[in-house]
Write a protein that holds these residues in place. Structure first.
Motif, PDB file in Angstrom:
ATOM      1  N   MET A   1      48.110  50.735  34.374  1.00  0.00           N
ATOM      2  CA  MET A   1      48.252  50.476  35.807  1.00  0.00           C
ATOM      3  C   MET A   1      48.022  51.781  36.575  1.00  0.00           C
ATOM      4  O   MET A   1      48.633  52.795  36.274  1.00  0.00           O
TER       5      MET A   1
ATOM      6  N   TYR B   1      51.021  43.601  41.636  1.00  0.00           N
ATOM      7  CA  TYR B   1      51.002  42.685  40.485  1.00  0.00           C
ATOM      8  C   TYR B   1      50.147  43.293  39.374  1.00  0.00           C
ATOM      9  O   TYR B   1      49.160  43.975  39.648  1.00  0.00           O
ATOM     10  N   ASP B   2      50.528  43.014  38.129  1.00  0.00           N
ATOM     11  CA  ASP B   2      49.781  43.562  36.988  1.00  0.00           C
ATOM     12  C   ASP B   2      48.393  42.950  36.872  1.00  0.00           C
ATOM     13  O   ASP B   2      47.452  43.601  36.459  1.00  0.00           O
ATOM     14  N   GLU B   3      48.284  41.673  37.212  1.00  0.00           N
ATOM     15  CA  GLU B   3      46.970  41.038  37.099  1.00  0.00           C
ATOM     16  C   GLU B   3      46.753  40.037  38.221  1.00  0.00           C
ATOM     17  O   GLU B   3      47.704  39.651  38.908  1.00  0.00           O
ATOM     18  N   LEU B   4      45.495  39.638  38.389  1.00  0.00           N
ATOM     19  CA  LEU B   4      45.161  38.670  39.434  1.00  0.00           C
ATOM     20  C   LEU B   4      45.699  37.298  39.046  1.00  0.00           C
ATOM     21  O   LEU B   4      45.656  36.912  37.880  1.00  0.00           O
ATOM     22  N   LYS B   5      46.184  36.575  40.055  1.00  0.00           N
ATOM     23  CA  LYS B   5      46.576  35.184  39.794  1.00  0.00           C
ATOM     24  C   LYS B   5      45.287  34.357  39.660  1.00  0.00           C
ATOM     25  O   LYS B   5      44.290  34.669  40.311  1.00  0.00           O
TER      26      LYS B   5
ATOM     27  N   SER C   1      43.502  33.428  42.810  1.00  0.00           N
ATOM     28  CA  SER C   1      43.561  34.424  43.887  1.00  0.00           C
ATOM     29  C   SER C   1      42.215  34.677  44.568  1.00  0.00           C
ATOM     30  O   SER C   1      42.166  35.126  45.698  1.00  0.00           O
TER      31      SER C   1
ATOM     32  N   LYS D   1      38.929  42.814  44.431  1.00  0.00           N
ATOM     33  CA  LYS D   1      39.791  42.512  43.265  1.00  0.00           C
ATOM     34  C   LYS D   1      41.034  43.403  43.265  1.00  0.00           C
ATOM     35  O   LYS D   1      42.137  42.952  42.979  1.00  0.00           O
TER      36      LYS D   1
ATOM     37  N   LYS E   1      45.411  42.426  43.991  1.00  0.00           N
ATOM     38  CA  LYS E   1      46.604  42.709  43.168  1.00  0.00           C
ATOM     39  C   LYS E   1      47.783  43.153  44.032  1.00  0.00           C
ATOM     40  O   LYS E   1      48.879  43.433  43.529  1.00  0.00           O
TER      41      LYS E   1
END
Length: 473
Positions: free
Chosen positions: A1, A44-48, A51, A119, A123
């Motif tokens: 991250m 957030y650690d990753e994209l939903k 999203s 992108k 996040k």
């Protein structure tokens, strides 16, 4: 991250108060070791999964010292911010810094880079701001601990200590909590740190390669120039007025001799909300003619800048500036005369300090010998210590600096009296006279616009700093 931390220093405007508002008057501004920090990382650690369809992203702003947290939704199309909870703790400096930094990324990137940026933004953004304890008054906490009001006591507090808000009762009603500040330019340092961290995080600039002593190298600063333009714009728009900008300039580049930019460079940002996309506005700002001047300046070697907080309540710089402008209009002849005298005294001090820097480089042994012997004596005894022509030259430059500072103070007082404001109030005059009469003190004055906020002193060698803090307590 990916986590980015950026910091920016506070400032002391040693000369140029009031004059610096108008070109081509210069001011000498010193950056301090008190710094503001901004930490930026994804929320957030990753994209939903869904999203990509979103046109909004989440932003969280945390200020642990104030025990505040504000959350926003940010439109990725118009770059507008919406506060998600009813919050009276909104921070316009950080909000504009965020909007303008993201706009700068959209303005600078081609379509491929914009996809990557989109992108990254989806996040979310997690922003934390922290200021060195020196930016705030911890007088009450130090007294509550039964400690003396000294730098050592301040240093005993944990870094980024929680700030107690002054709530004063007026007519039985509690006013909005006020943070007691020490006049080091916290809003400018905070804005600059947030802009620097965001621009680096979003890939607009790369500040990790900035050299440690960048402030001594005025070339090759393209990335810093972008930070400067965005921070300057965000700070001015958040304040609702275009100031001289010396505080942002020193937060970006460090100590310097500064001449302000022409306010027109920000005209596109001031009318930004007339339908033009924000990235286009920021693109114009970045391409604008930033005509400020900054020249390398620093204190000569073996000198220390000290700041004292008199603790008698701050002064409102905008209202003091307003009073001086009113006086200029009502008495143009006398005000012009005062400004010329002040400008001359400011230039004289600058010349003497530059001469001392030169003498220190060319005659290091003689310089060190003089500073060490003067650091434990009052100024009237300094000349007696000089035993050879080089040393006499150095002492003359030291005494010349003092003479120039006394001239500056005299004309600042006259300006205050004429404008009906306390630029160097009587209590500060007594404190400054006593300060300049202390062993090893070269200069003392009220920084910036003056008033009751702070006093500064420049001391020689190491011993004199300790002497002065004892005398000040």
């Amino acid at each position: 991250m990916a986590v980015v931390v950026a910091s920016a220093p506070g400032k002391v405007l040693m000369t140029g108060g009031y004059l610096i508002l108008e070109r081509p008057n210069a001011g000498l501004v010193l950056s301090t070791n008190a710094r503001f920090y901004a930490i930026v990382k994804p929320l957030y650690d990753e994209l939903k999964p869904d999203s990509w369809a979103w046109a909004w992203t989440d932003v969280k702003l945390t200020s642990p010292q104030m025990s505040r947290e504000t959350t926003y939704k940010m439109s990725l199309k118009h770059l507008l911010l919406q506060c998600t909870a009813s919050s009276d703790s909104r921070n316009p400096f950080v909000e504009y810094a965020l909007q303008y930094s993201v706009a700068a990324a959209y303005a600078n990137f081609d379509s491929d880079k914009k996809n990557v940026l989109h992108k990254l933004l989806l996040k979310g953004l997690d922003i934390t701001i922290l200021g060195s304890n020196d930016f705030y008054s911890y007088r009450k906490q130090i007294e509550a601990l039964g400690l003396p009001l000294s730098p050592e006591s301040l240093a005993k507090l944990t870094p980024f200590t929680s700030i107690t808000l002054n709530t004063e009762e007026l007519n039985g009603e509690t006013s909005k909590p006020e943070v007691a500040k020490t006049g080091l330019g916290s809003s400018a340092a905070m804005t600059t740190a947030v802009v620097a961290a965001l621009l680096n995080y979003l890939g607009v600039v790369n500040l990790s390669s900035s050299s440690e002593d960048q402030d001594q190298d005025m070339t090759g600063t393209a990335d810093l120039d972008v930070v400067h333009a965005i921070a300057q714009t965000a700070h001015c728009i958040a304040q609702g007025k275009v100031g001289s900008g010396f505080d942002i300039s020193s937060a970006v580049y460090g100590s310097q001799r500064y001449v302000r930019f022409s306010p027109e460079v920000l005209s596109s940002a001031q009318v930004a909300y007339e339908g033009k996309p924000l990235d286009e506005v920021i693109s114009e700002v970045l391409k604008g003619k930033w005509d400020h001047e900054r020249t390398i300046f620093s204190l000569p070697p073996m000198m220390t800048l000290l700041l004292g907080e008199p603790g008698s309540g701050g002064s409102s710089t905008p209202s003091m500036v307003g009073a001086v402008r009113k006086w200029q209009k009502s008495d143009p002849r006398r005000s012009k005369e005062t400004w010329i005298n002040l400008s001359n005294a400011n230039s004289a001090l600058e010349e003497q300090l530059n001469l001392l820097r030169k003498l220190a480089a060319e005659h290091t042994d003689a310089y060190q010998c003089v500073i060490n012997s003067c650091s434990i004596r009052k100024s009237e005894e300094w000349m007696e210590q000089a035993t050879e022509p080089r040393q006499v030259e150095i002492v003359k430059a030291l005494l010349g600096s003092r003479g120039s500072m006394l001239e500056i103070r005299k004309h600042m007082r006259l300006m205050g009296e004429a404008a009906g404001i306390p630029i160097e109030p009587v209590s500060q005059t007594q404190l400054l006279d006593a300060t300049m009469n202390t062993e090893g003190v070269l200069l003392a004055g009220v920084p910036g616009a003056g008033g009751f906020d702070a006093v500064f002193a420049v001391t020689l060698g190491d011993a004199s700093s300790t002497n002065l803090t004892k005398a000040w307590s």
